[in-house]
Design an enzyme around this catalytic site. Sequence first.
Site, short mmCIF file in Angstrom:
data_model
loop_
_atom_site.label_atom_id
_atom_site.label_comp_id
_atom_site.label_asym_id
_atom_site.label_seq_id
_atom_site.Cartn_x
_atom_site.Cartn_y
_atom_site.Cartn_z
N LYS A 22 0.85 -1.22 0.00
CA LYS A 22 0.00 0.00 0.00
C LYS A 22 0.87 1.25 0.00
CE LYS A 22 -1.77 1.50 4.06
NZ LYS A 22 -1.52 2.89 4.44
N ASN A 23 1.90 1.27 0.85
CA ASN A 23 2.68 2.50 1.04
C ASN A 23 3.73 2.71 -0.04
OD1 ASN A 23 1.09 3.05 3.17
ND2 ASN A 23 2.59 2.51 4.74
N CYS A 116 -4.69 12.14 13.12
CA CYS A 116 -5.39 10.85 13.00
C CYS A 116 -5.19 10.16 14.35
CB CYS A 116 -4.80 10.04 11.85
SG CYS A 116 -3.17 9.44 12.21
N ARG A 121 0.55 14.19 13.06
CA ARG A 121 0.95 14.00 11.66
C ARG A 121 1.25 15.34 10.96
NH1 ARG A 121 -0.77 8.81 10.46
NH2 ARG A 121 0.97 8.75 9.00
N ASP A 304 4.90 0.31 12.24
CA ASP A 304 3.66 -0.31 11.72
C ASP A 304 3.53 -1.76 12.15
OD1 ASP A 304 3.63 1.45 8.51
OD2 ASP A 304 3.19 2.06 10.55
N ARG A 396 -8.55 -0.62 5.06
CA ARG A 396 -7.70 0.41 4.43
C ARG A 396 -6.35 -0.19 4.03
NH1 ARG A 396 -6.97 5.80 7.53
NH2 ARG A 396 -5.64 5.97 5.70
C1 EPZ Z 1 4.44 6.85 6.60
O1 EPZ Z 1 3.69 7.87 7.21
C2 EPZ Z 1 3.49 5.67 6.44
N1 EPZ Z 1 2.37 6.07 5.58
C3 EPZ Z 1 2.98 5.25 7.82
O2 EPZ Z 1 2.17 4.11 7.64
C4 EPZ Z 1 4.18 4.86 8.68
O3 EPZ Z 1 3.72 4.52 9.97
C5 EPZ Z 1 5.15 6.05 8.76
O4 EPZ Z 1 5.54 6.45 7.44
C6 EPZ Z 1 6.41 5.73 9.55
O5 EPZ Z 1 7.06 4.64 8.97
C7 EPZ Z 1 2.57 6.09 4.24
O6 EPZ Z 1 3.64 5.81 3.74
C8 EPZ Z 1 1.37 6.45 3.40
P1 EPZ Z 1 6.58 10.11 8.69
P2 EPZ Z 1 4.30 9.38 7.26
O7 EPZ Z 1 6.46 11.40 7.97
O8 EPZ Z 1 5.13 9.63 6.08
C9 EPZ Z 1 7.17 13.37 12.05
C10 EPZ Z 1 0.25 2.84 7.78
O9 EPZ Z 1 -0.06 2.17 8.73
N2 EPZ Z 1 6.98 14.37 10.97
O10 EPZ Z 1 7.71 9.20 8.33
O11 EPZ Z 1 3.17 10.30 7.56
C11 EPZ Z 1 5.88 12.60 12.35
O12 EPZ Z 1 5.09 13.31 13.29
C12 EPZ Z 1 0.78 4.23 7.96
O13 EPZ Z 1 0.24 2.43 6.59
C13 EPZ Z 1 7.16 15.72 11.27
O14 EPZ Z 1 7.44 16.09 12.42
O15 EPZ Z 1 5.23 9.30 8.54
C14 EPZ Z 1 6.39 11.30 12.92
O16 EPZ Z 1 6.66 11.47 14.28
C15 EPZ Z 1 0.51 4.72 9.35
N3 EPZ Z 1 6.99 16.64 10.28
C16 EPZ Z 1 7.71 11.08 12.19
O17 EPZ Z 1 8.05 12.35 11.59
C17 EPZ Z 1 6.68 16.28 8.99
O18 EPZ Z 1 6.59 17.18 8.12
C18 EPZ Z 1 7.67 10.06 11.07
O19 EPZ Z 1 6.56 10.40 10.26
C19 EPZ Z 1 6.51 14.91 8.70
C20 EPZ Z 1 6.67 13.97 9.70
#
Ligand code: EPZ
Length: 416
Positions: A22-23, A116, A121, A304, A396
Site C-alpha cells: 500500500k505504502n 489521525c 501527523r 507499523d 484500508r
Molecule cells: C508513513 O507515514 C506511512 N504512511 C505510515 O504508515 C508509517 O507509519 C510512517 O511512514 C512511519 O514509517 C505512508 O507511507 C502512506 P513520517 P508518514 O512522515 O510519512 C514526524 C500505515 O499504517 N513528521 O515518516 O506520515 C511525524 O510526526 C501508515 O500504513 C514531522 O514532524 O510518517 C512522525 O513522528 C501509518 N513533520 C515522524 O516524523 C513532517 O513534516 C515520522 O513520520 C513529517 C513527519
Amino acid sequence: MDKIEVEGGVQLHGEVRISGAKNAALPVMAASILSDGEHTISNIPHLRDIVTMGRLLSHLGLEVQLEHDRIKLQSDRIQSFEAPYDYVKTMRASVLVLGPLLARTGEAKVSLPGGCAIGARPTNLHTMGLEKLGAEVTLSDGYIHARAKRLNGATIYFDIPTVTGTENLMMAAVLAEGETVLENAACEPEIIDLANALISMGADIKGAGSSLITIRGVTGLKPMDYKIIPDRIETGTFLVAGAITNGTIKITDTNPDYVDAVINKLRETGAEITLGDKSLIVRGPDRPIAKDVKTLPYPGFPTDMQAQFMALMTIADGTSLITENIFENRFMHVAEMRRMGADINVEGSTAKVKGVRYLKGAPVMATDLRASASLVVAALAAQGTTVIDRVYHLDRGYEKIEEKLKTLGAKIRRIS
Ligand code: EPZ
C-alpha cells in the site's frame, strides 16, 4: 459497519500470498501526475486507500481505470491543482499529490491532513523542502498552498527522516532545474520503489534507500509501466499470526530482505523462520519468550509492526518493554487488548507487557489500521470468540485478510 468475528485457539497452517505494498502504491500512483500519457501500475492491492487515491487523481483530471490488481492512469490533462479536505481527511497520504502537482503545474493546493488516531501527523518538513526548492508556500483556511514558476534544485535536510516527506520532495525535484540533495532522507523500501518508478519514467535519482538521495532535474518524463513491491507490513503481520498460533505458515510472493528487523525479533521470541528468495516459512513456539522492542526508522523495527508484536507479547513467558519512538499516540490497541485479559501498563512512550498464559475472546474496537490488525492477531490466539468492530480501519490496509486467514484454517468471518 462491518465487524469481524474470530473463534480463537486454532493453529494456522498453509500458504498465503502477499499483496502489493500500500505504502509504495500510493506514492507511485501520485507520481503519474508528473508526465502525460498512459501509465500502467501492477501488483496493486485492493484496498480502500487505493480507491481513495484513484478518486483524488480523477478529481485532478486523470482518467483512472482500476482493473484486477492493475491500475491504468491517463494523465494528459490536469484540470485542477486542488486536493480537497474531503479526500485528505479520509487518507493522509493524499498529501503525496502536493509535490508532483507543483512540479507539473506550478501550483498545488492540498488540504492539511489533520491528525489521525496515532498522532498529529505534521507536514512542516514537506513545506520546508518545497520552499527550499523555491516555492512560495502559504497555509490558510486549512490548506497548504504552494506556487512556483520553476523549481530550482537545493540541498534539503530533514530533522526527522519522514517517509512521505522524502517522497513528496523527491517527486518535486525530478523536474526542478539542477541538482537536489535530500539529507537524512527516509530509507524505507517504499522510497526505493518510488525512485525506481520515477527512474523508469526518465528521472535521474541516486542513493534512494540511503539517507542521502541526489536528484538531477530533467526537462520531461514519460509514462511508467511499473510493478509494485510486496507489502512488508502484511508480511510481518502474517509472520506474527503464525508465531502467535503456534502454527506453520508459508508466506509467498514477498521479499524477506524487507522484514529483517521483524524476523530477528521473532526469532528471539522463539519462532523458527526459514527464508526462501521470495518466501518465508514461520513455525510458532509453544509459547513465545518475552523480548523488548523499540520502534525506529527503517531498517529498525517498524512502527507499523509495533501493535502486532505487542499482541504476541501479551501471551509471552515473561515481561516485555515495547517503546514507540515514531508516533506520539500509537498505543490505542492497549485498552482493547486489556479487555481480552492482557496485562499491559503504559508509561509515556513505553508499554510494559506482562505475559499471561491465555487471552480471552471479547468484543473489541479497532481504532487505526495497524491496531485493528493486532486485534485480529490477538483474537486468533485467544480462547473463545472475539468480535472486532469498526473493521473499515482494517480494509484500508489489508486485502481480504479474513479470506487469507480462512485459507490458513482460522475460524473467522465478516458480519456485515
Ligand atoms: C508513513 O507515514 C506511512 N504512511 C505510515 O504508515 C508509517 O507509519 C510512517 O511512514 C512511519 O514509517 C505512508 O507511507 C502512506 P513520517 P508518514 O512522515 O510519512 C514526524 C500505515 O499504517 N513528521 O515518516 O506520515 C511525524 O510526526 C501508515 O500504513 C514531522 O514532524 O510518517 C512522525 O513522528 C501509518 N513533520 C515522524 O516524523 C513532517 O513534516 C515520522 O513520520 C513529517 C513527519
